[in-house]
Design an enzyme around this catalytic site. Structure first.
Site: not given
Length: 391
Positions: A70-71, A157, A185, A207, A243, A334
């Site tokens: 997603g990033t 999220n 999400q 994931h 690839t 964080c």
């Protein structure tokens, strides 16, 4: 002591069908860009996976661009769109966003502002995290010729609030402005149809919905111009070279198909568990504050319940619950080991103390009523200890 996992919004276990689809390809040889028989076999797996994802999400197969997650999909959409729009018209320097986006959106926007001359304008949100449609229309109308794109996440999220995407798309269309949405999400948790939504690009991640780590996709309208981030072999419409990971893509497609197929009944099941969780938390900690959609909301993410616990430090409460076998997450990020208050809660009008006292409990396909009951049983004593420690 058994562990109760309530952090499915961070990552969720792979579905059996995804494990089977992925492992079936792990011993197979062949680069999907090669012309020989093994390469053609690998390419067939990729294209069948692309078709499966497209059918599940209401888009054309050629609109599915595989990424590492997603990033990367968010970065490709935001930077690729911004650079392409600036190349066409150097005056398009403004990007409209909300302050509650994931950092996969906020950080690329910050980078574009620092290095590429972008001006980022944030659309305010209400106390539940929902964007102000009137404010968006005002920002669009101020200098419509200067707006390069609009980005608004499908579902948040942290607190689970959904955004009014039809209103966002309608407002942007009036000025010919493309819309990106981070749906990481949402896919598998809510009905997602790319064509019906009317957005121009959409990011999703494997994931989060029962597929393997390290793979995702950007859905992008075929006629849309995107400047690539990575140059090389010209794979994926020449906007995402590299690839292709055939086993991961096969597992990803199987997970998407499975999640979308069972989305409606799974959402109903998770909403019931969420109501049980919310009722239990309120019973054990009466002054706990539910953030985001109300308990009876049917539009927000079905598996997320986000609470602030007055008098607690979220990190301390998390570790106490962890020691009692319950895994969840804080509503904070964080940086360099220094806890920061959640930018989502601050944008929703919470103060820093309230933002630091928050935890997110997120349910997934393996979650059960016993998991919820274990959390509720552990929560009261842990909150008492966290408050005592802070006092």
């Amino acid at each position: 002591m058994s562990t109760v996992y309530l952090d499915h919004a961070a990552t969720t276990p792979m579905a059996d069908v995804a494990v089977e689809a992925m492992t079936a390809q792990l011993r197979a040889v062949g680069n999907a860009s090669s012309l020989h028989a093994s390469g053609r076999r690998a390419r067939r797996v990729v294209e069948e996976s692309r078709e499966s994802i497209a059918q599940a999400l209401g888009c054309r197969p050629g609109e599915v661009i595989f990424t590492s997650g997603g990033t990367e999909a968010d970065n490709l959409a935001l930077k690729g769109l911004y650079w392409s729009r600036r190349a066409e018209d150097s005056g398009r320097h403004r990007i409209l966003s909300t302050a509650v986006e994931h950092h996969a959106v906020l950080d690329p926007l910050h980078w574009l502002g620092e290095h590429e001359g972008a001006t980022i304008a944030e659309v305010p949100v209400d106390a539940s995290g929902r964007l102000d449609g009137d404010a968006l229309r005002t920002l669009l109308a101020e200098e419509p010729a200067s707006v390069g794109l609009v980005t608004a996440m499908w579902a948040n999220n942290e607190v689970g609030t959904t955004q009014p995407l039809p209103d966002v798309v309608a407002a942007a269309e009036e000025h010919g402005v493309p819309v990106h949405t981070d749906a990481v999400q949402a896919v598998g948790s809510l009905p997602v149809d790319f064509a019906a939504a009317g957005v121009d690009t959409l990011a999703l991640s494997s994931h989060k919905l029962g597929g393997p780590l390290g793979v995702g996709a950007l859905l992008a309208r075929r006629e849309l111009l995107l400047t690539p981030l990575v140059h090389g072999g010209g794979q994926e419409r020449d906007v995402r070279s590299g690839t292709l990971d055939v086993p991961a893509i096969a597992g990803f497609a199987a997970a998407v198909e499975e999640a979308v197929k069972h989305q409606a009944e799974e959402a109903e099941r998770l909403r019931g568990l969420r109501r049980r969780l919310v009722d239990g938390v309120r019973r054990e900690v009466p002054d706990a504050v539910l953030n985001g959609p109300p308990a009876e909301d049917e539009e927000g993410l079905p598996g997320i319940a986000h609470f602030s616990f007055p008098g607690c430090e979220g990190d301390s409460l998390l570790m106490l619950l962890d020691a009692n076998g319950v895994e969840c997450s804080t509503g904070s990020a964080c940086a360099a080991g220094v806890p920061q208050p959640s930018h989502v809660l601050l944008a929703m009008g919470r103060d820093e103390e309230g933002a630091r006292s928050s935890l997110r409990f997120s349910l997934g396909h393996p979650s059960t009523a016993a998991d919820v009951d274990a959390l509720v049983a552990a929560l009261g004593p842990c909150v008492e200890r966290a408050r005592a420690a802070r006092a």
